[in-house]
Design a protein around this motif. Sequence first.
Motif, PDB file in Angstrom:
ATOM      1  N   LEU A 174       0.830  -1.207   0.000  1.00 52.61           N
ATOM      2  CA  LEU A 174       0.000   0.000   0.000  1.00 52.61           C
ATOM      3  C   LEU A 174       0.866   1.259   0.000  1.00 52.61           C
ATOM      4  O   LEU A 174       0.537   2.257  -0.661  1.00 52.61           O
ATOM      5  N   ARG A 176       3.859   1.517  -1.304  1.00 57.69           N
ATOM      6  CA  ARG A 176       4.419   1.668  -2.646  1.00 57.69           C
ATOM      7  C   ARG A 176       3.398   2.289  -3.589  1.00 57.69           C
ATOM      8  O   ARG A 176       3.726   3.147  -4.410  1.00 57.69           O
ATOM      9  N   LEU A 177       2.153   1.843  -3.476  1.00 61.49           N
ATOM     10  CA  LEU A 177       1.100   2.401  -4.325  1.00 61.49           C
ATOM     11  C   LEU A 177       0.902   3.885  -4.052  1.00 61.49           C
ATOM     12  O   LEU A 177       0.739   4.686  -4.972  1.00 61.49           O
ATOM     13  N   GLU A 178       0.924   4.239  -2.780  1.00 65.16           N
ATOM     14  CA  GLU A 178       0.748   5.642  -2.410  1.00 65.16           C
ATOM     15  C   GLU A 178       1.919   6.480  -2.913  1.00 65.16           C
ATOM     16  O   GLU A 178       1.739   7.600  -3.417  1.00 65.16           O
ATOM     17  N   SER A 180       3.751   5.931  -5.484  1.00 62.65           N
ATOM     18  CA  SER A 180       3.816   6.012  -6.946  1.00 62.65           C
ATOM     19  C   SER A 180       2.661   6.802  -7.542  1.00 62.65           C
ATOM     20  O   SER A 180       2.571   6.931  -8.760  1.00 62.65           O
ATOM     21  N   ARG A 181       1.791   7.327  -6.688  1.00 61.80           N
ATOM     22  CA  ARG A 181       0.635   8.072  -7.190  1.00 61.80           C
ATOM     23  C   ARG A 181       1.100   9.265  -8.025  1.00 61.80           C
ATOM     24  O   ARG A 181       1.971  10.025  -7.622  1.00 61.80           O
ATOM     25  N   GLY A 182       0.511   9.409  -9.203  1.00 58.56           N
ATOM     26  CA  GLY A 182       0.846  10.524 -10.086  1.00 58.56           C
ATOM     27  C   GLY A 182       1.973  10.227 -11.054  1.00 58.56           C
ATOM     28  O   GLY A 182       2.210  11.001 -11.984  1.00 58.56           O
ATOM     29  N   GLN A 183       2.686   9.112 -10.861  1.00 62.15           N
ATOM     30  CA  GLN A 183       3.766   8.760 -11.779  1.00 62.15           C
ATOM     31  C   GLN A 183       3.201   8.056 -13.015  1.00 62.15           C
ATOM     32  O   GLN A 183       2.181   7.369 -12.931  1.00 62.15           O
ATOM     33  N   GLU A 185       2.430   5.342 -15.719  1.00 61.09           N
ATOM     34  CA  GLU A 185       2.393   3.884 -15.698  1.00 61.09           C
ATOM     35  C   GLU A 185       2.441   3.361 -17.128  1.00 61.09           C
ATOM     36  O   GLU A 185       1.944   4.004 -18.051  1.00 61.09           O
ATOM     37  N   TRP A 242       0.453  -3.303 -15.491  1.00 58.74           N
ATOM     38  CA  TRP A 242       0.870  -1.908 -15.416  1.00 58.74           C
ATOM     39  C   TRP A 242       2.030  -1.765 -14.436  1.00 58.74           C
ATOM     40  O   TRP A 242       1.975  -2.282 -13.318  1.00 58.74           O
ATOM     41  N   ILE A 244       5.487   0.979 -13.096  1.00 60.37           N
ATOM     42  CA  ILE A 244       6.097   2.309 -13.111  1.00 60.37           C
ATOM     43  C   ILE A 244       7.605   2.142 -13.207  1.00 60.37           C
ATOM     44  O   ILE A 244       8.139   1.047 -13.009  1.00 60.37           O
TER      45      ILE A 244
END
Length: 254
Positions: A174, A176-178, A180-183, A185, A242, A244
Motif C-alpha cells: 500500500l 508503494r502504491l501511495e 507512486s501516485r501521479g507517476q 504507468e 501496469w 512504473i
Amino acid sequence: MLNWLEISYTRAILGTALLFAAIIGLLLPAQNPVRAQDIMRIAAVVNDDVISIYDLSARINIVVAASNLRDAPELRRQIAPQVLRTLVDEYLQTQEATRLDIVATDSDVEFTIDQIEQKRGMGEGGFNNFVRVNRLDREALLAQIRAEIAWTKLIRRRLSSAISVGEDEIDEALARLEGSRGQPEYRVAEIFLSIESVNQEREIIDTAENLLRQVRQGAAFQEIARQFSQSATSAVGGDIGWVIVGQLPAEIDA
C-alpha cells in the motif's frame, strides 16, 4: 522453466541429429498429407513419452496459424528448435500434472474454447472453422489446450498452499502504491526465451529477432507469447500488467 516450482523430473533426450532431422522434415507446408514415416520418426523422448516428427510439424502449423506468422521454409527452420523445446517442457508439465492426478476435464476444454472464440472475435463455432480453414490437426490443438489447463491447475494448487501474505507485506504494498501516485504507468508485455547453454545463444537471438520482425509485420504478439514465451506470463499472452519506472530489472527499465 520448471525449476522455480522445484519439480523433480528427468530431462528429455534431445539429440542434435534428431533435431536436425526434425527441422528438415518441417519444410513442407501444412497442406501436405501426413506421411507414415513422419509419425514413426522421433524428434525427442521425454521420459516414457515420444514426440514424433509429425507431432512437431503439427505444432508448428498451429503456431504459424495462431500467431499469423508469414509461413515460409526458412521461418519453419528457425522456429523449429524453440517449438520443440516448448513441446518438451509441455510434456514434462503434463507428466507432473498426471502424477498429481490433475487433469483437464471436457468442461474445462469447452470453457477454454469458448474463451478463445470470444477473445478472438470468432463467434460460436469459430474455433472449429479456424482449425478447418488452416488445415490443422484438431487433436494436436486440443492436446495443447489440455496441457495448458492442467499446468495452470497445478500452479494454482502449489501457490495456494505456499503463499502467505502478512500484514507487513500488505502495508508495504500500500505504501508503494501511495508513493507512486501521479507517476506515469506503462502496460508491459513480454516474450521470454531462455538460453540454457552458450551453444544456444546465437540460435535463440536469431529466433527472437525473427519474432520481433514478425510482430512488426502484423503478427499477433499475444499469440506469439503464448506459443513461444517460457515465462509464466505466457498463459496470459505475455502480459505483465501496469508498471512504473523502477519496478522492472535495470536492463529493461532503462
